[in-house]
Design an enzyme around this catalytic site. Structure first.
Site, PDB file in Angstrom:
ATOM      1  N   TYR A  25       0.844  -1.182   0.000  1.00 39.19           N
ATOM      2  CA  TYR A  25       0.000   0.000   0.000  1.00 39.19           C
ATOM      3  C   TYR A  25       0.887   1.243   0.000  1.00 39.19           C
ATOM      4  O   TYR A  25       1.760   1.390   0.842  1.00 39.19           O
ATOM      5  CB  TYR A  25      -0.917   0.023   1.230  1.00 39.19           C
ATOM      6  CG  TYR A  25      -1.948   1.121   1.125  1.00 39.19           C
ATOM      7  CD1 TYR A  25      -3.199   0.847   0.586  1.00 39.19           C
ATOM      8  CD2 TYR A  25      -1.652   2.428   1.483  1.00 39.19           C
ATOM      9  CE1 TYR A  25      -4.140   1.856   0.423  1.00 39.19           C
ATOM     10  CE2 TYR A  25      -2.581   3.439   1.319  1.00 39.19           C
ATOM     11  CZ  TYR A  25      -3.829   3.143   0.798  1.00 39.19           C
ATOM     12  OH  TYR A  25      -4.748   4.139   0.619  1.00 39.19           O
ATOM     13  N   GLN A  34     -10.855   0.123   0.689  1.00 40.99           N
ATOM     14  CA  GLN A  34     -11.267  -0.676  -0.475  1.00 40.99           C
ATOM     15  C   GLN A  34     -10.063  -1.328  -1.167  1.00 40.99           C
ATOM     16  O   GLN A  34     -10.159  -2.457  -1.669  1.00 40.99           O
ATOM     17  CB  GLN A  34     -12.099   0.164  -1.463  1.00 40.99           C
ATOM     18  CG  GLN A  34     -11.418   1.387  -2.055  1.00 40.99           C
ATOM     19  CD  GLN A  34     -11.584   2.645  -1.192  1.00 40.99           C
ATOM     20  OE1 GLN A  34     -11.814   2.558   0.018  1.00 40.99           O
ATOM     21  NE2 GLN A  34     -11.435   3.820  -1.799  1.00 40.99           N
ATOM     22  N   ASN A  81      -3.441   5.792   6.151  1.00 44.34           N
ATOM     23  CA  ASN A  81      -4.200   6.566   7.148  1.00 44.34           C
ATOM     24  C   ASN A  81      -5.004   5.635   8.062  1.00 44.34           C
ATOM     25  O   ASN A  81      -4.839   4.415   8.037  1.00 44.34           O
ATOM     26  CB  ASN A  81      -5.103   7.586   6.436  1.00 44.34           C
ATOM     27  CG  ASN A  81      -6.164   6.916   5.568  1.00 44.34           C
ATOM     28  OD1 ASN A  81      -6.444   5.722   5.717  1.00 44.34           O
ATOM     29  ND2 ASN A  81      -6.754   7.673   4.658  1.00 44.34           N
ATOM     30  N   SER A 103       6.110   8.979  13.591  1.00 42.67           N
ATOM     31  CA  SER A 103       7.549   8.739  13.633  1.00 42.67           C
ATOM     32  C   SER A 103       8.197   9.374  14.867  1.00 42.67           C
ATOM     33  O   SER A 103       7.667  10.316  15.451  1.00 42.67           O
ATOM     34  CB  SER A 103       8.172   9.312  12.363  1.00 42.67           C
ATOM     35  OG  SER A 103       9.459   8.818  12.180  1.00 42.67           O
ATOM     36  N   GLN A 136      12.549  14.624  11.989  1.00 37.80           N
ATOM     37  CA  GLN A 136      11.374  13.822  12.369  1.00 37.80           C
ATOM     38  C   GLN A 136      10.161  14.717  12.576  1.00 37.80           C
ATOM     39  O   GLN A 136       9.055  14.408  12.150  1.00 37.80           O
ATOM     40  CB  GLN A 136      11.627  13.022  13.660  1.00 37.80           C
ATOM     41  CG  GLN A 136      12.597  11.889  13.472  1.00 37.80           C
ATOM     42  CD  GLN A 136      12.219  10.984  12.328  1.00 37.80           C
ATOM     43  OE1 GLN A 136      11.122  10.461  12.293  1.00 37.80           O
ATOM     44  NE2 GLN A 136      13.127  10.826  11.371  1.00 37.80           N
ATOM     45  N   HIS A 160       7.724  15.537   9.765  1.00 37.03           N
ATOM     46  CA  HIS A 160       6.856  14.494   9.181  1.00 37.03           C
ATOM     47  C   HIS A 160       5.399  14.735   9.505  1.00 37.03           C
ATOM     48  O   HIS A 160       4.516  14.539   8.671  1.00 37.03           O
ATOM     49  CB  HIS A 160       7.232  13.109   9.711  1.00 37.03           C
ATOM     50  CG  HIS A 160       8.245  12.396   8.875  1.00 37.03           C
ATOM     51  ND1 HIS A 160       8.004  12.023   7.585  1.00 37.03           N
ATOM     52  CD2 HIS A 160       9.515  11.996   9.142  1.00 37.03           C
ATOM     53  CE1 HIS A 160       9.076  11.405   7.085  1.00 37.03           C
ATOM     54  NE2 HIS A 160      10.015  11.386   8.009  1.00 37.03           N
ATOM     55  N   GLU A 208      12.144   4.421  17.785  1.00 35.85           N
ATOM     56  CA  GLU A 208      12.175   3.954  16.394  1.00 35.85           C
ATOM     57  C   GLU A 208      13.565   4.236  15.797  1.00 35.85           C
ATOM     58  O   GLU A 208      14.204   3.353  15.257  1.00 35.85           O
ATOM     59  CB  GLU A 208      11.090   4.696  15.611  1.00 35.85           C
ATOM     60  CG  GLU A 208      10.987   4.302  14.158  1.00 35.85           C
ATOM     61  CD  GLU A 208      10.059   5.218  13.369  1.00 35.85           C
ATOM     62  OE1 GLU A 208       9.649   6.280  13.900  1.00 35.85           O
ATOM     63  OE2 GLU A 208       9.751   4.885  12.212  1.00 35.85           O
ATOM     64  N   HIS A 209      14.006   5.493  15.895  1.00 29.27           N
ATOM     65  CA  HIS A 209      15.320   5.900  15.397  1.00 29.27           C
ATOM     66  C   HIS A 209      16.162   6.385  16.570  1.00 29.27           C
ATOM     67  O   HIS A 209      15.682   7.188  17.370  1.00 29.27           O
ATOM     68  CB  HIS A 209      15.205   7.081  14.431  1.00 29.27           C
ATOM     69  CG  HIS A 209      14.304   6.848  13.259  1.00 29.27           C
ATOM     70  ND1 HIS A 209      13.013   7.331  13.217  1.00 29.27           N
ATOM     71  CD2 HIS A 209      14.505   6.201  12.091  1.00 29.27           C
ATOM     72  CE1 HIS A 209      12.459   6.982  12.057  1.00 29.27           C
ATOM     73  NE2 HIS A 209      13.328   6.300  11.356  1.00 29.27           N
ATOM     74  N   ASP A 243      16.853   7.134   5.947  1.00 24.29           N
ATOM     75  CA  ASP A 243      15.550   7.218   5.281  1.00 24.29           C
ATOM     76  C   ASP A 243      15.654   6.922   3.792  1.00 24.29           C
ATOM     77  O   ASP A 243      14.663   6.537   3.163  1.00 24.29           O
ATOM     78  CB  ASP A 243      14.957   8.627   5.453  1.00 24.29           C
ATOM     79  CG  ASP A 243      14.374   8.830   6.831  1.00 24.29           C
ATOM     80  OD1 ASP A 243      14.024   7.819   7.468  1.00 24.29           O
ATOM     81  OD2 ASP A 243      14.264   9.999   7.264  1.00 24.29           O
ATOM     82  N   GLU A 279      -1.694 -36.574  28.148  1.00 23.04           N
ATOM     83  CA  GLU A 279      -2.576 -35.501  27.705  1.00 23.04           C
ATOM     84  C   GLU A 279      -3.933 -36.034  27.217  1.00 23.04           C
ATOM     85  O   GLU A 279      -4.706 -35.298  26.600  1.00 23.04           O
ATOM     86  CB  GLU A 279      -1.885 -34.684  26.590  1.00 23.04           C
ATOM     87  CG  GLU A 279      -0.658 -33.921  27.095  1.00 23.04           C
ATOM     88  CD  GLU A 279      -0.009 -33.018  26.040  1.00 23.04           C
ATOM     89  OE1 GLU A 279      -0.423 -33.060  24.872  1.00 23.04           O
ATOM     90  OE2 GLU A 279       0.917 -32.272  26.415  1.00 23.04           O
ATOM     91  N   HIS A 297      -3.003 -39.976  19.181  1.00 21.37           N
ATOM     92  CA  HIS A 297      -1.607 -39.566  19.053  1.00 21.37           C
ATOM     93  C   HIS A 297      -0.688 -40.713  19.489  1.00 21.37           C
ATOM     94  O   HIS A 297       0.269 -41.068  18.803  1.00 21.37           O
ATOM     95  CB  HIS A 297      -1.310 -38.346  19.940  1.00 21.37           C
ATOM     96  CG  HIS A 297      -1.828 -37.041  19.421  1.00 21.37           C
ATOM     97  ND1 HIS A 297      -3.155 -36.762  19.305  1.00 21.37           N
ATOM     98  CD2 HIS A 297      -1.163 -35.924  19.000  1.00 21.37           C
ATOM     99  CE1 HIS A 297      -3.295 -35.518  18.838  1.00 21.37           C
ATOM    100  NE2 HIS A 297      -2.109 -34.992  18.651  1.00 21.37           N
TER     101      HIS A 297
END
Lengths: 441, 441
Positions: free
Chosen positions: A130, A191, A214, A237, A259, A262, A327-328, A361, A415, A420
């Site tokens: 995506y 969709q 989003n 981020s 950052q 963003h 994250e970074h 990046d 068990e 088995h």
């Protein structure tokens, strides 16, 4: 004003905990809408996708125009300047070279019981990436998602990318072509995720869906998880910079702003062992904010979510970083390699002041899709591993079964799983009544 | 009657697709109840957990008795027979030996641009393993979840296991002790998952939750996903056996029944290139069902969900298997190794007639937590990898930045991320105005 904290303050623990627990993103409640979009795509296929694209993207498509044609892709790619093309190709080459090293190895061995054991890795057959539309349509993210899939050996790799009002980003199409993507559908939203997961008359279903989006896209990915694999659900981020005073405050300020620009909900944190340096960076940030193109995003991000934390020493900084699990993480210190050994949770580490996070990046090589919102405590960035899966292998000989089968039978009985146990016992009995013992006797 | 299909039937594709799309499990709608349980545990901590345990498990606990004491564990473990203990220890040793080989390697190298790149693996700090209570309380699953975590280096490993009416399975406690589990809480349901994810006054939060459970546990795991890591949401168990006619029909029947006896919604499928052999196995299944202890579970499973599929040859069998992407796959053929090369999607492969799937459930070594419901198309069984995460590493020199920095700057500008570009430019400018070029000039 960003938060200023010092580990020597009496209320440090309270304020640091508040920073850790800070909720920077309001979860939009879109789940009901997403559920109905998915149901519509499952029920009506192409027709639903076309209707929803007309409604949300103001774009009239037909089954024939759902995907870009080769000629359209060619025409869009021709619009890209040679310099941008060369930069994308350099990035792609470096990302590919890094990810090739991630390919996991098959294994097979025979143990002391005579059992052959091992595993084999195989690629996911089909993956869908995506790509957001509009201003968040980043060609670098196309490379970061598509190249690991191609390196893994994914046979069919498609993209969905909405083109609101028909507006296309040529760099996204070029990045897709450089990365080896097979088909690009000009659809987006829940969709698109539904079409990838369940398929339509025109769009064949995939096995794995990755890529940012989003709130609708995120909710749709959560809903189709299980039907297909998904990557992480990424949050805003974040960057954490640990820097000593032997740094240019302006460099560190720019790293924090890279950052912050963003998203207003992004978070930039500086931890330093020098209070004066912390102040100098904060001043440098304000100075840069005056002229920064995206100051209306970066400013609120820094003032609402930013923080400067003063520690007694760099080890204390590393310990706080591990609680944040950023994250970074930039380590701008005299010996970043040594300090990195104290880091136990981080998505990516950038070692030394000559390694601004922005390198990662685009052209560093490692992936820029990384765990956000403290999830580096338990998860990793995107990699080749997201596009392969392991099949375990086991092969007994009669002799091996004679050695370890009785323990399996006993555990099965304990068990209350009689069949088995019997499936092992039937074979053990054959060994006892025939010569077929493979040398186990 | 199980389904009988043949690839030479005119309606084969329709019937096979129906088999693939078969929904064997009704999703109980427990999400609202689970959301309120999680909210209660977050708000009231221990008090909520104790109230919910009293209500659902009819067990009055206090914060002090939430966990088993060492003396209680010792007393329960002492009830286990020496034979069962030896079988558990053999299983644990074999599982450990297999999983140790899964430990991923760190890497660091310097590329032709002079950039140092790599990654480092670190363990999750704390993990929680959910163990169901009652009849589905399997000591083998304790080993299969806990041992990979310990091999990965997880520092704190806890179990939650409900004990309805106070009834405890000594083998579960012994398996936990053998695997090196630190603490065992006698709680279950969504309240246990919530306590693990968010913590209470008594129970420290963990970073990762694994293990099977009922619909409430599964819904709770889905809800806390993101706050903590989770393993897969497992569906009913499945086995696919590909067998030629040179097999004992009774062995194959028992293998099919060893999945069928788990759950009425389990699925057992035989694919064979010999119709007469397929009939013989179906007869053998019915014969075994007459006396099988769990015939009231295995019978409905086999008759409602089971299938016998006749193919023209074994390659066609492998191709159908790949469309099913089975959790467990037995290859009972003359050359199972060769046939396994045609398998692209399967959780685990058992090679040859001397390797009943039950061996893999207990003592083979590979993990028995495997992807169900066709998810082997995109996911793998539980492994050491579920308890580690990767931090990527990048270190530029001034010379390396001079080489690749301009491409990063260009891409940043093309994405309208000015601060990203400036963070690189500020450093490049220093190189141009000073001697600090690291030999790049």
């Amino acid at each position: 004003m960003p938060s200023f904290l010092s580990t020597t303050d009496a209320d440090f623990e309270t304020r640091f905990s508040a920073l850790l627990g800070m909720k920077r993103e309001e979860a939009e409640d879109v789940d009901t809408a997403v559920a109905s979009i998915i149901a519509d795509v499952r029920a009506r296929g192409d027709a639903a996708v076309l209707d929803l694209t007309a409604k949300f993207d103001r774009l009239q498509l037909t089954p024939e125009t759902l995907a870009f044609s080769p000629a359209e892709i060619e025409a869009e790619c021709a619009k890209v300047s040679p310099e941008d093309r060369a930069a994308l190709e350099l990035a792609a080459d470096r990302i590919r070279a890094y990810h090739i090293r991630q390919m996991p190895q098959d294994a097979m061995w025979t143990d002391e019981a005579g059992a052959s054991l091992g595993w084999r890795w195989t690629p996911v057959s089909a993956a869908g990436l995506y790509v957001p539309g509009g201003t968040a349509s980043y060609p670098s993210s196309v490379l970061m998602n598509a190249i690991p899939a191609k390196v893994a050996g994914v046979a069919r790799l498609v993209i969905t990318c909405p083109t609101p009002n028909g507006i296309v980003n040529p760099l996204v199409l070029l990045a897709a072509r450089i990365a080896g993507v097979d088909t690009i559908y000009r659809i987006g939203g829940a969709q698109a995720v539904a079409a990838l997961a369940y398929g339509t008359q025109t769009i064949a279903p995939v096995d794995k869906i990755t890529g940012p989006g989003n709130a609708y896209v995120a909710a749709a990915k959560r809903r189709v998880f299980g039907r297909v694999g998904i990557d992480m659900i990424a949050g805003p981020s974040e960057i954490l910079v640990i820097a000593d005073r032997d740094n240019d405050p302006d460099w560190i300020a720019l790293d924090l702003l890279s950052q912050a620009e963003h998203d207003a909900s992004a978070q930039s944190i500086l931890i330093t062992n020098d209070a004066a340096f912390g102040q100098a960076v904060a001043i440098a940030v304000e100075k840069r904010l005056v002229t920064l193109a995206r100051r209306d995003i970066a400013g609120p991000s820094w003032r609402d979510n930013g923080a400067v934390i003063i520690t007694r020493d760099l080890s204390e900084a590393a310990a706080l970083s591990n609680r944040i699990a950023p994250e970074h993480l930039e380590l701008c210190t005299a010996d970043p390699d040594a300090l990195s050994l104290e880091i136990t949770h981080a998505g990516a580490i950038f070692l030394g002041a000559w390694t601004p996070e922005a390198i990662g990046d685009y052209v560093g090589g490692p992936n820029h899709v990384l765990p956000t919102a403290r999830s580096a405590r338990f998860s990793s960035g995107l990699s080749v591993m997201d596009f392969v899966k392991r099949t375990t292998l086991a092969k007994m000989t009669p002799a091996a079964l004679a050695k370890i089968g009785p323990a399996a039978e006993r555990l099965a009985i304990s068990e209350s799983l009689q069949a088995h146990g019997l499936s092992v016992r039937a074979r053990l009995d054959r060994l006892n009544t025939s010569g077929e013992n493979g040398g186990a006797a």
